[in-house]
Design an enzyme around this catalytic site. Sequence first.
Site, mmCIF file in Angstrom:
data_model
loop_
_atom_site.group_PDB
_atom_site.id
_atom_site.type_symbol
_atom_site.label_atom_id
_atom_site.label_comp_id
_atom_site.label_asym_id
_atom_site.label_seq_id
_atom_site.Cartn_x
_atom_site.Cartn_y
_atom_site.Cartn_z
ATOM 1 N N LYS A 1 19.174 113.093 48.135
ATOM 2 C CA LYS A 1 20.568 113.188 46.871
ATOM 3 C C LYS A 1 20.074 113.932 46.434
ATOM 4 O O LYS A 1 19.659 115.845 47.158
ATOM 5 C CB LYS A 1 19.397 111.534 45.387
ATOM 6 C CG LYS A 1 19.113 110.609 46.222
ATOM 7 C CD LYS A 1 18.386 109.775 44.534
ATOM 8 C CE LYS A 1 18.280 108.485 44.527
ATOM 9 N NZ LYS A 1 17.798 107.943 44.230
ATOM 10 N N TYR B 1 25.793 102.268 44.421
ATOM 11 C CA TYR B 1 24.731 101.413 43.698
ATOM 12 C C TYR B 1 26.029 100.314 42.987
ATOM 13 O O TYR B 1 25.019 100.136 42.174
ATOM 14 C CB TYR B 1 24.716 102.682 42.759
ATOM 15 C CG TYR B 1 23.419 103.516 43.093
ATOM 16 C CD1 TYR B 1 22.464 103.221 43.865
ATOM 17 C CD2 TYR B 1 23.605 104.529 43.108
ATOM 18 C CE1 TYR B 1 21.816 103.862 44.284
ATOM 19 C CE2 TYR B 1 22.994 105.406 43.630
ATOM 20 C CZ TYR B 1 21.528 105.062 44.543
ATOM 21 O OH TYR B 1 20.609 105.638 44.729
ATOM 22 N N PHE C 1 21.447 102.866 32.880
ATOM 23 C CA PHE C 1 21.257 103.714 33.394
ATOM 24 C C PHE C 1 22.559 104.647 34.590
ATOM 25 O O PHE C 1 22.599 105.565 35.180
ATOM 26 C CB PHE C 1 20.119 104.333 33.983
ATOM 27 C CG PHE C 1 19.651 103.554 34.916
ATOM 28 C CD1 PHE C 1 19.745 103.711 36.402
ATOM 29 C CD2 PHE C 1 18.279 102.347 34.716
ATOM 30 C CE1 PHE C 1 19.501 102.672 37.114
ATOM 31 C CE2 PHE C 1 18.220 101.563 35.935
ATOM 32 C CZ PHE C 1 18.080 101.618 36.992
ATOM 33 N N ARG D 1 10.359 102.638 52.938
ATOM 34 C CA ARG D 1 10.795 102.129 51.368
ATOM 35 C C ARG D 1 8.931 103.070 51.731
ATOM 36 O O ARG D 1 8.236 103.628 50.507
ATOM 37 C CB ARG D 1 10.087 101.826 51.053
ATOM 38 C CG ARG D 1 11.802 100.336 50.717
ATOM 39 C CD ARG D 1 12.456 100.731 49.853
ATOM 40 N NE ARG D 1 12.375 100.706 48.998
ATOM 41 C CZ ARG D 1 13.383 100.276 47.605
ATOM 42 N NH1 ARG D 1 14.132 100.906 47.321
ATOM 43 N NH2 ARG D 1 12.730 99.960 46.290
ATOM 44 N N THR E 1 9.861 103.752 42.607
ATOM 45 C CA THR E 1 10.955 104.376 42.397
ATOM 46 C C THR E 1 11.060 105.380 41.160
ATOM 47 O O THR E 1 11.624 106.824 41.405
ATOM 48 C CB THR E 1 12.198 103.322 41.628
ATOM 49 O OG1 THR E 1 11.959 102.268 42.760
ATOM 50 C CG2 THR E 1 13.351 103.600 41.079
ATOM 51 N N ARG F 1 8.134 110.937 47.403
ATOM 52 C CA ARG F 1 8.403 111.144 45.393
ATOM 53 C C ARG F 1 7.380 111.483 45.432
ATOM 54 O O ARG F 1 6.999 112.166 44.507
ATOM 55 C CB ARG F 1 9.186 109.415 45.031
ATOM 56 C CG ARG F 1 10.382 109.801 45.309
ATOM 57 C CD ARG F 1 10.708 107.825 45.012
ATOM 58 N NE ARG F 1 12.393 107.671 45.297
ATOM 59 C CZ ARG F 1 12.808 106.758 46.239
ATOM 60 N NH1 ARG F 1 11.588 105.896 45.708
ATOM 61 N NH2 ARG F 1 14.095 106.495 45.935
ATOM 62 N N ASN G 1 14.672 111.720 41.605
ATOM 63 C CA ASN G 1 13.636 110.856 42.725
ATOM 64 C C ASN G 1 14.220 111.385 43.413
ATOM 65 O O ASN G 1 13.508 110.955 45.006
ATOM 66 C CB ASN G 1 13.099 109.876 42.369
ATOM 67 C CG ASN G 1 14.117 108.444 42.542
ATOM 68 O OD1 ASN G 1 15.751 109.149 42.996
ATOM 69 N ND2 ASN G 1 13.930 107.728 42.412
ATOM 70 N N HIS H 1 16.717 108.547 48.724
ATOM 71 C CA HIS H 1 16.575 106.770 48.567
ATOM 72 C C HIS H 1 16.692 106.000 49.969
ATOM 73 O O HIS H 1 16.701 106.759 51.237
ATOM 74 C CB HIS H 1 18.670 106.656 48.275
ATOM 75 C CG HIS H 1 19.026 105.484 48.881
ATOM 76 N ND1 HIS H 1 19.375 104.011 47.877
ATOM 77 C CD2 HIS H 1 19.141 104.885 50.134
ATOM 78 C CE1 HIS H 1 19.787 103.066 48.581
ATOM 79 N NE2 HIS H 1 19.871 103.504 49.707
ATOM 80 N N GLU I 1 25.149 99.648 53.459
ATOM 81 C CA GLU I 1 24.836 100.883 52.920
ATOM 82 C C GLU I 1 25.543 101.803 54.128
ATOM 83 O O GLU I 1 26.427 102.459 54.297
ATOM 84 C CB GLU I 1 23.171 101.218 52.782
ATOM 85 C CG GLU I 1 23.637 100.300 51.154
ATOM 86 C CD GLU I 1 22.330 100.758 50.839
ATOM 87 O OE1 GLU I 1 21.811 101.487 51.548
ATOM 88 O OE2 GLU I 1 21.817 100.601 49.613
HETATM 89 P P1 IDP Z 1 14.922 102.455 44.800
HETATM 90 O O1 IDP Z 1 15.571 103.878 44.739
HETATM 91 O O2 IDP Z 1 13.474 102.919 44.899
HETATM 92 O O3 IDP Z 1 15.629 101.537 45.704
HETATM 93 P P2 IDP Z 1 16.893 101.435 42.380
HETATM 94 O O4 IDP Z 1 15.834 100.266 41.646
HETATM 95 O O5 IDP Z 1 17.515 100.739 43.119
HETATM 96 O O6 IDP Z 1 15.476 102.307 42.902
HETATM 97 O O7 IDP Z 1 17.595 102.222 41.125
HETATM 98 C C1 IDP Z 1 18.278 103.338 41.824
HETATM 99 C C2 IDP Z 1 18.153 104.159 41.309
HETATM 100 O O8 IDP Z 1 18.397 104.802 40.225
HETATM 101 C C3 IDP Z 1 17.017 105.294 41.341
HETATM 102 O O9 IDP Z 1 15.916 105.583 42.471
HETATM 103 C C4 IDP Z 1 17.091 106.267 40.078
HETATM 104 O O10 IDP Z 1 17.142 107.348 41.131
HETATM 105 C C5 IDP Z 1 17.654 105.450 39.502
HETATM 106 N N1 IDP Z 1 17.091 104.748 38.137
HETATM 107 C C6 IDP Z 1 16.524 103.508 37.879
HETATM 108 N N2 IDP Z 1 15.874 103.110 37.647
HETATM 109 C C7 IDP Z 1 16.292 104.037 36.363
HETATM 110 C C8 IDP Z 1 15.534 104.850 35.172
HETATM 111 O O11 IDP Z 1 15.063 103.870 34.375
HETATM 112 N N3 IDP Z 1 16.137 105.455 34.509
HETATM 113 C C9 IDP Z 1 16.502 106.239 35.349
HETATM 114 N N4 IDP Z 1 17.054 106.534 36.696
HETATM 115 C C10 IDP Z 1 17.137 104.841 37.270
HETATM 116 MG MG MG Z 2 17.567 100.151 45.442
#
Ligand code: IDP
Ligand code: MG
Length: 220
Positions: A78, A118, A126, A154, A160, A171, A181, A184, A195
């Site tokens: 990212k 996304y 968010f 993963r 996450t 992470r 974070n 992805h 994707e």
């Molecule tokens: P992942 O990246 O671990 O698959 P996802 O739930 O798919 O997690 O969420 C995608 C991205 O959205 C996360 O990597 C993070 O950048 C952002 N995200 C997820 N949850 C939150 C939150 O509660 N606050 C802010 N950003 C979030």
């Molecule tokens: Mg995800």
Amino acid sequence: MRAFSSTARLLAGAAGLSGAFVAGGLARDKYSHLQFEAAVPVLPKESLAALTQERVSKSFQLKADAPSQTERTFIMIKPDGVQRGLVGEIIKRFEQKGFKLVAIRMMRPGEAHLREHYADLAARSFFPGLVKYMDSGPVVAMAWEGQGAVKTGRVMLGETNPADSKPGTIRGDYCITVGRNICHGSDAVESANHEIGLWFRPEDVCDYTPMAADWVYGDN
Ligand code: IDP
Ligand code: MG
């Protein structure tokens, strides 16, 4: 002459074979036959070639156990990962694990593309902030291939929320908040394929067999 000869001996000892050649050249008038001839094994060219051939062919006698199915995952660094100079570190981890890089591209795809990537999170509170963050700079998009690439990818990324990520994960080691974070990774084989199709043209994904494949895979 004697002092010079000791120096030559020291040089040869310290620098090994190549040093022996240099020092041997310096002292060649009187002493080279005594000091250096025995140190340099003379192999006829043919036997050296035969030895090399034997060694090389032996290493390829291992049964090829590379997986027939080619699971791929979509990994993205990212904007914060790029800005913080973590591109090499993240790529290194996947490479050193044994996964195969099959596509890579640095780009700034724009909001529409990021919304599509996304799309399943569009209803989340968010989401607007996520798209803004993802559009704040270039990203590095990659496809990595290997047995269990999605699940293991993963695990390598961590949770996450970096606060829940164990040390040793990307992470867990390199970031602190869920809003930054740094990477992805696809969460399932189907979403990975989706994707990869979203970020790469089919011709961007390379098909090749790494030389080390037989050293990475094997059930014995
Ligand atoms: P992942 O990246 O671990 O698959 P996802 O739930 O798919 O997690 O969420 C995608 C991205 O959205 C996360 O990597 C993070 O950048 C952002 N995200 C997820 N949850 C939150 C939150 O509660 N606050 C802010 N950003 C979030
Ligand atoms: Mg995800």
